[in-house]
Design an enzyme around this catalytic site. Structure first.
Site, short mmCIF file in Angstrom:
data_model
loop_
_atom_site.label_atom_id
_atom_site.label_comp_id
_atom_site.label_asym_id
_atom_site.label_seq_id
_atom_site.Cartn_x
_atom_site.Cartn_y
_atom_site.Cartn_z
NE ARG A 224 19.76 15.80 9.18
CZ ARG A 224 19.77 15.29 10.39
NH1 ARG A 224 19.89 16.10 11.44
NH2 ARG A 224 19.66 13.98 10.59
CD GLU A 252 26.09 19.75 8.53
OE1 GLU A 252 26.40 18.54 8.69
OE2 GLU A 252 25.17 20.29 9.15
CG HIS A 271 25.40 17.56 12.16
ND1 HIS A 271 24.87 17.50 10.89
CD2 HIS A 271 24.45 17.01 12.96
CE1 HIS A 271 23.69 16.93 10.91
NE2 HIS A 271 23.41 16.62 12.16
#
Length: 308
Positions: A224, A252, A271
């Site tokens: 993450r 993000e 991602h």
């Protein structure tokens, strides 16, 4: 009882369910298919953020939440009393492991440089060759769960050596504890980070972590974004001393003015490690199994405890 799922396609992927189970599709929280009462089992959208947790408090009969993601950081600690939270451990092992292997090979064999040369119609042999190689590398995998194990298995044919690290050491399995990282990092050519985001792992990849990596080492973050401190990444990668492959960033999406976009030693993907065509069949096999367990009164698998 009612089960809410986020994909229409999931209706055909769940397998046979008990006759008293009604499955409804909830693609958007503002368009519910029926009254919230009676919903005992809820599957939120894949990669739903913390804002999606607001629906938890509108489901008075909820007993179980089954995530489609391996990470539970947006949900852990937010469950109402009596609600079991389960993650999708195992579902993303193949896809994320594939991304890790691809990212490592792409960076070591300088594929980003070749792609840039191709865009310029430039034969870049003398600019780039000889490249590095994966064969013989020392790979440190931080996060010895199912995805970490899948990565190890897929990298094994490349004649690399492995060191695995987990939250706590498991000497009988040859797994080191995270407290040993200061000693292990200087001995690694490739560092793969696959830990969940918890209070303990937030900021794990900091200035000291990066400084401990040897010159020429490769950092691969498939965990993450907040597991790494962005300012530390920018500072260390900006020197060119090490390189990185990042599927996750903090924040993000990554802002357009971030220096990470233009660093030649950084490979960025948005991602996507778990976003593959095989996701839904694997995910809904798990969901169907969990629903059948729930109805039969059996313990659910993949229950999240302390963020894991």
């Amino acid at each position: 009882m009612k089960v809410w799922i986020p994909h229409q396609a999931g209706l055909d992927l769940l397998g046979e369910l008990p006759p008293d189970v009604t499955v409804e599709v909830v693609e958007h929280a503002d368009r519910l298919p029926s009254a919230a009462t009676g919903v005992r089992f809820w599957v939120p959208p894949f990669l739903a953020g913390s804002d999606a947790t607001a629906l938890l408090h509108e489901l008075p009969d909820l007993a179980a939440v089954q995530l489609l993601s391996a990470g539970a950081d947006a949900w852990a600690g937010r469950m109402p009393a009596g609600v079991t939270l389960c993650d999708a451990r195992g579902v993303h092992d193949p896809s994320t492991a594939e991304w890790v292997v691809t990212a490592i090979l792409a960076q070591l064999r300088a594929f980003p440089a070749f792609v840039r040369a191709q865009a310029d119609r430039r034969w870049a042999f003398h600019e780039v060759a000889p490249t590095d190689e994966l064969t013989g590398k020392r790979v440190l995998i931080v996060g010895a769960g199912s995805i970490g194990t899948a990565v190890r298995d897929r990298l094994a044919p490349f004649e690399v050596s492995f060191t695995l690290v987990a939250r706590t050491a498991r000497p009988e399995q040859g797994v080191h504890g995270v407290d040993e990282l200061p000693r292990l990092l200087p001995e690694a050519d490739v560092v793969v980070v696959l830990v969940p985001l918890t209070d303990q792992t937030r900021g794990l990849i900091d200035k000291e972590f990066l400084a401990a990596m040897p010159d020429g080492a490769l950092l691969v973050n498939g965990a993450r974004g907040p597991v790494a401190r962005t300012e530390a990444l920018v500072a260390e990668l900006g020197t060119g001393r090490i390189s990185a492959a990042l599927d996750v960033t903090d924040p993000e999406p990554l802002p357009a003015d971030s220096p990470l976009w233009t660093m030649p030693n950084v490979l960025l993907t948005p991602h996507v490690a778990g976003s593959v065509r095989g996701l839904l069949p694997r995910a809904y096999r798990l969901v169907g199994d969990q629903v059948r367990r729930f109805v039969a009164g059996k313990p659910l698998i993949n229950a999240v405890v302390d963020g894991y």
